[in-house]
Design a protein around this motif. Structure first.
Motif, PDB file in Angstrom:
ATOM      1  N   GLU A 107       0.810  -1.219   0.000  1.00 32.80           N
ATOM      2  CA  GLU A 107       0.000   0.000   0.000  1.00 32.80           C
ATOM      3  C   GLU A 107       0.843   1.268   0.000  1.00 32.80           C
ATOM      4  O   GLU A 107       0.388   2.322  -0.420  1.00 32.80           O
ATOM      5  N   ARG A 108       2.089   1.173   0.488  1.00 34.55           N
ATOM      6  CA  ARG A 108       2.863   2.397   0.657  1.00 34.55           C
ATOM      7  C   ARG A 108       4.000   2.595  -0.336  1.00 34.55           C
ATOM      8  O   ARG A 108       4.634   3.646  -0.360  1.00 34.55           O
ATOM      9  N   VAL A 109       4.301   1.587  -1.164  1.00 36.51           N
ATOM     10  CA  VAL A 109       5.366   1.730  -2.153  1.00 36.51           C
ATOM     11  C   VAL A 109       4.853   1.353  -3.539  1.00 36.51           C
ATOM     12  O   VAL A 109       3.880   0.609  -3.670  1.00 36.51           O
ATOM     13  N   ILE A 110       5.525   1.859  -4.545  1.00 34.79           N
ATOM     14  CA  ILE A 110       5.255   1.444  -5.922  1.00 34.79           C
ATOM     15  C   ILE A 110       6.254   0.342  -6.230  1.00 34.79           C
ATOM     16  O   ILE A 110       7.463   0.527  -6.036  1.00 34.79           O
ATOM     17  N   GLN A 111       5.778  -0.803  -6.678  1.00 33.81           N
ATOM     18  CA  GLN A 111       6.655  -1.927  -6.971  1.00 33.81           C
ATOM     19  C   GLN A 111       6.548  -2.312  -8.436  1.00 33.81           C
ATOM     20  O   GLN A 111       5.455  -2.511  -8.954  1.00 33.81           O
ATOM     21  N   LEU A 112       7.701  -2.390  -9.092  1.00 36.97           N
ATOM     22  CA  LEU A 112       7.784  -2.827 -10.484  1.00 36.97           C
ATOM     23  C   LEU A 112       8.608  -4.107 -10.508  1.00 36.97           C
ATOM     24  O   LEU A 112       9.647  -4.207  -9.857  1.00 36.97           O
ATOM     25  N   ARG A 113       8.154  -5.090 -11.299  1.00 38.63           N
ATOM     26  CA  ARG A 113       8.843  -6.379 -11.339  1.00 38.63           C
ATOM     27  C   ARG A 113       9.287  -6.702 -12.766  1.00 38.63           C
ATOM     28  O   ARG A 113       8.624  -6.352 -13.729  1.00 38.63           O
ATOM     29  N   ASP A 114      10.403  -7.413 -12.848  1.00 38.58           N
ATOM     30  CA  ASP A 114      10.916  -7.943 -14.119  1.00 38.58           C
ATOM     31  C   ASP A 114      11.006  -6.884 -15.208  1.00 38.58           C
ATOM     32  O   ASP A 114      10.437  -7.039 -16.288  1.00 38.58           O
ATOM     33  N   LEU A 115      11.737  -5.830 -14.928  1.00 37.71           N
ATOM     34  CA  LEU A 115      11.959  -4.788 -15.924  1.00 37.71           C
ATOM     35  C   LEU A 115      13.215  -5.090 -16.715  1.00 37.71           C
ATOM     36  O   LEU A 115      14.216  -5.539 -16.161  1.00 37.71           O
ATOM     37  N   LEU A 116      13.169  -4.838 -17.989  1.00 41.63           N
ATOM     38  CA  LEU A 116      14.356  -4.903 -18.833  1.00 41.63           C
ATOM     39  C   LEU A 116      14.615  -3.468 -19.274  1.00 41.63           C
ATOM     40  O   LEU A 116      13.800  -2.879 -19.990  1.00 41.63           O
ATOM     41  N   LEU A 117      15.713  -2.901 -18.800  1.00 45.11           N
ATOM     42  CA  LEU A 117      16.015  -1.499 -19.066  1.00 45.11           C
ATOM     43  C   LEU A 117      17.299  -1.374 -19.871  1.00 45.11           C
ATOM     44  O   LEU A 117      18.205  -2.195 -19.734  1.00 45.11           O
ATOM     45  N   ALA A 118      17.373  -0.335 -20.697  1.00 44.21           N
ATOM     46  CA  ALA A 118      18.556  -0.092 -21.519  1.00 44.21           C
ATOM     47  C   ALA A 118      18.921   1.377 -21.443  1.00 44.21           C
ATOM     48  O   ALA A 118      18.050   2.248 -21.468  1.00 44.21           O
ATOM     49  N   SER A 119      20.224   1.633 -21.353  1.00 45.69           N
ATOM     50  CA  SER A 119      20.716   3.010 -21.352  1.00 45.69           C
ATOM     51  C   SER A 119      22.185   2.993 -21.752  1.00 45.69           C
ATOM     52  O   SER A 119      22.957   2.155 -21.273  1.00 45.69           O
ATOM     53  N   GLY A 138      23.590   2.063 -24.435  1.00 47.35           N
ATOM     54  CA  GLY A 138      24.010   0.856 -25.142  1.00 47.35           C
ATOM     55  C   GLY A 138      24.147  -0.366 -24.253  1.00 47.35           C
ATOM     56  O   GLY A 138      24.588  -1.419 -24.694  1.00 47.35           O
ATOM     57  N   ARG A 139      23.781  -0.240 -22.994  1.00 48.88           N
ATOM     58  CA  ARG A 139      23.868  -1.363 -22.051  1.00 48.88           C
ATOM     59  C   ARG A 139      22.466  -1.735 -21.590  1.00 48.88           C
ATOM     60  O   ARG A 139      21.590  -0.892 -21.480  1.00 48.88           O
ATOM     61  N   THR A 140      22.276  -3.014 -21.295  1.00 50.48           N
ATOM     62  CA  THR A 140      20.966  -3.527 -20.895  1.00 50.48           C
ATOM     63  C   THR A 140      21.082  -4.234 -19.551  1.00 50.48           C
ATOM     64  O   THR A 140      22.102  -4.859 -19.265  1.00 50.48           O
ATOM     65  N   CYS A 141      20.024  -4.138 -18.744  1.00 51.39           N
ATOM     66  CA  CYS A 141      19.993  -4.892 -17.490  1.00 51.39           C
ATOM     67  C   CYS A 141      18.573  -5.374 -17.236  1.00 51.39           C
ATOM     68  O   CYS A 141      17.606  -4.766 -17.675  1.00 51.39           O
ATOM     69  N   GLN A 142      18.481  -6.488 -16.534  1.00 51.41           N
ATOM     70  CA  GLN A 142      17.194  -7.031 -16.128  1.00 51.41           C
ATOM     71  C   GLN A 142      17.085  -6.807 -14.625  1.00 51.41           C
ATOM     72  O   GLN A 142      17.972  -7.169 -13.868  1.00 51.41           O
ATOM     73  N   VAL A 143      16.012  -6.162 -14.200  1.00 54.55           N
ATOM     74  CA  VAL A 143      15.804  -5.844 -12.787  1.00 54.55           C
ATOM     75  C   VAL A 143      14.697  -6.739 -12.250  1.00 54.55           C
ATOM     76  O   VAL A 143      13.585  -6.734 -12.769  1.00 54.55           O
ATOM     77  N   ASP A 144      15.009  -7.511 -11.203  1.00 51.62           N
ATOM     78  CA  ASP A 144      14.021  -8.418 -10.622  1.00 51.62           C
ATOM     79  C   ASP A 144      12.878  -7.646  -9.975  1.00 51.62           C
ATOM     80  O   ASP A 144      11.706  -7.935 -10.209  1.00 51.62           O
ATOM     81  N   SER A 145      13.221  -6.690  -9.121  1.00 50.47           N
ATOM     82  CA  SER A 145      12.204  -5.917  -8.423  1.00 50.47           C
ATOM     83  C   SER A 145      12.735  -4.516  -8.169  1.00 50.47           C
ATOM     84  O   SER A 145      13.900  -4.336  -7.847  1.00 50.47           O
ATOM     85  N   LEU A 146      11.853  -3.541  -8.316  1.00 43.32           N
ATOM     86  CA  LEU A 146      12.236  -2.154  -8.120  1.00 43.32           C
ATOM     87  C   LEU A 146      11.131  -1.475  -7.327  1.00 43.32           C
ATOM     88  O   LEU A 146       9.958  -1.576  -7.683  1.00 43.32           O
ATOM     89  N   LEU A 147      11.497  -0.833  -6.224  1.00 40.47           N
ATOM     90  CA  LEU A 147      10.534  -0.159  -5.364  1.00 40.47           C
ATOM     91  C   LEU A 147      10.771   1.343  -5.435  1.00 40.47           C
ATOM     92  O   LEU A 147      11.916   1.788  -5.486  1.00 40.47           O
ATOM     93  N   VAL A 148       9.701   2.119  -5.417  1.00 38.41           N
ATOM     94  CA  VAL A 148       9.808   3.575  -5.419  1.00 38.41           C
ATOM     95  C   VAL A 148       8.954   4.112  -4.280  1.00 38.41           C
ATOM     96  O   VAL A 148       7.757   3.810  -4.197  1.00 38.41           O
ATOM     97  N   VAL A 149       9.587   4.901  -3.395  1.00 38.43           N
ATOM     98  CA  VAL A 149       8.861   5.555  -2.307  1.00 38.43           C
ATOM     99  C   VAL A 149       9.726   6.679  -1.746  1.00 38.43           C
ATOM    100  O   VAL A 149      10.954   6.577  -1.732  1.00 38.43           O
ATOM    101  N   ALA A 150       9.088   7.747  -1.343  1.00 34.63           N
ATOM    102  CA  ALA A 150       9.753   8.894  -0.719  1.00 34.63           C
ATOM    103  C   ALA A 150      10.884   9.452  -1.585  1.00 34.63           C
ATOM    104  O   ALA A 150      11.948   9.805  -1.085  1.00 34.63           O
TER     105      ALA A 150
END
Length: 197
Positions: free
Chosen positions: A15-27, A29-41
């Motif tokens: 209820e208090r955090v934003i959770q993103l799962r299984d993101l594939l991000l690129a920046s 020219g490099r790529t990474c797979q993120v299992d879990s990412l939380l955003v709060v405060a």
């Protein structure tokens, strides 16, 4: 399995955090797979989750005997996420943690400086993430941005298809790209240019 178990443990803060799962991000020219990412405060928590079992040793920030170090992978992912956020004007702190969710793991040589959490530390850590805070519109904007940056197709997921009958084994000469042949017990020689390696 480890990620599902971690998601269950994270339910207490849903209820208090934003959770993103299984993101594939690129920046950059490099790529990474993120299992879990939380955003709060106004802060991003990047979590790499492992369900390993057994005994492992860490020496000078590296896992002994492993070709791919999860701590190096974590740092690489953190760098990519930071670069991506900074490039688009988001000035937020990114905290990265490596979570070992399986209780049947032993890590020798682990120091307090390592961003590693073992199973018994995960729930208290989740309790401390954004303690006393709830996500706001700024956090939502960060979460939506990262979700928009998700690369839908992993270019590494589909390996190159080739016919094993057409592939030759051996070491190629760095100069003329011809297959080298044995010269003596310790060296190879290029039949075209004579380079020895």
């Amino acid at each position: 399995m480890g990620e599902c178990l971690c998601d269950e443990m994270a339910e207490s803060m849903a209820e208090r955090v934003i959770q993103l799962r299984d993101l594939l991000l690129a920046s950059g020219g490099r790529t990474c797979q993120v299992d879990s990412l939380l955003v709060v405060a106004g802060k991003v928590y990047l979590l790499e989750i492992k369900n390993w079992e057994g005994s492992f040793e860490i020496v000078d920030g590296r896992f002994v005997g492993l070709s791919a170090c999860p701590l190096a992978q974590l740092q690489r992912s953190k760098t990519i996420v930071e670069h991506l956020l900074r490039r688009y004007g988001f000035r937020v702190e990114v905290e990265a943690r490596l979570l070992f969710i399986n209780p049947k793991i032993s890590l020798y040589g682990l120091t307090r400086q390592e961003p590693v959490l073992l199973r018994h530390q995960v729930e208290p850590y989740f309790g401390s993430v954004g303690e006393g805070s709830f996500w706001d519109q700024w956090d939502r904007k960060i979460g939506e941005f990262l979700l928009q940056q998700h690369v839908p197709e992993n270019r590494f997921a589909n390996p190159v298809v080739y016919d094993p009958g057409t592939v030759q084994c051996g070491v190629m000469c760095s100069g003329c790209r011809v297959r080298m042949r044995p010269y003596d017990l310790l060296r190879l020689e290029c039949p075209t240019c004579g380079t020895k390696e």
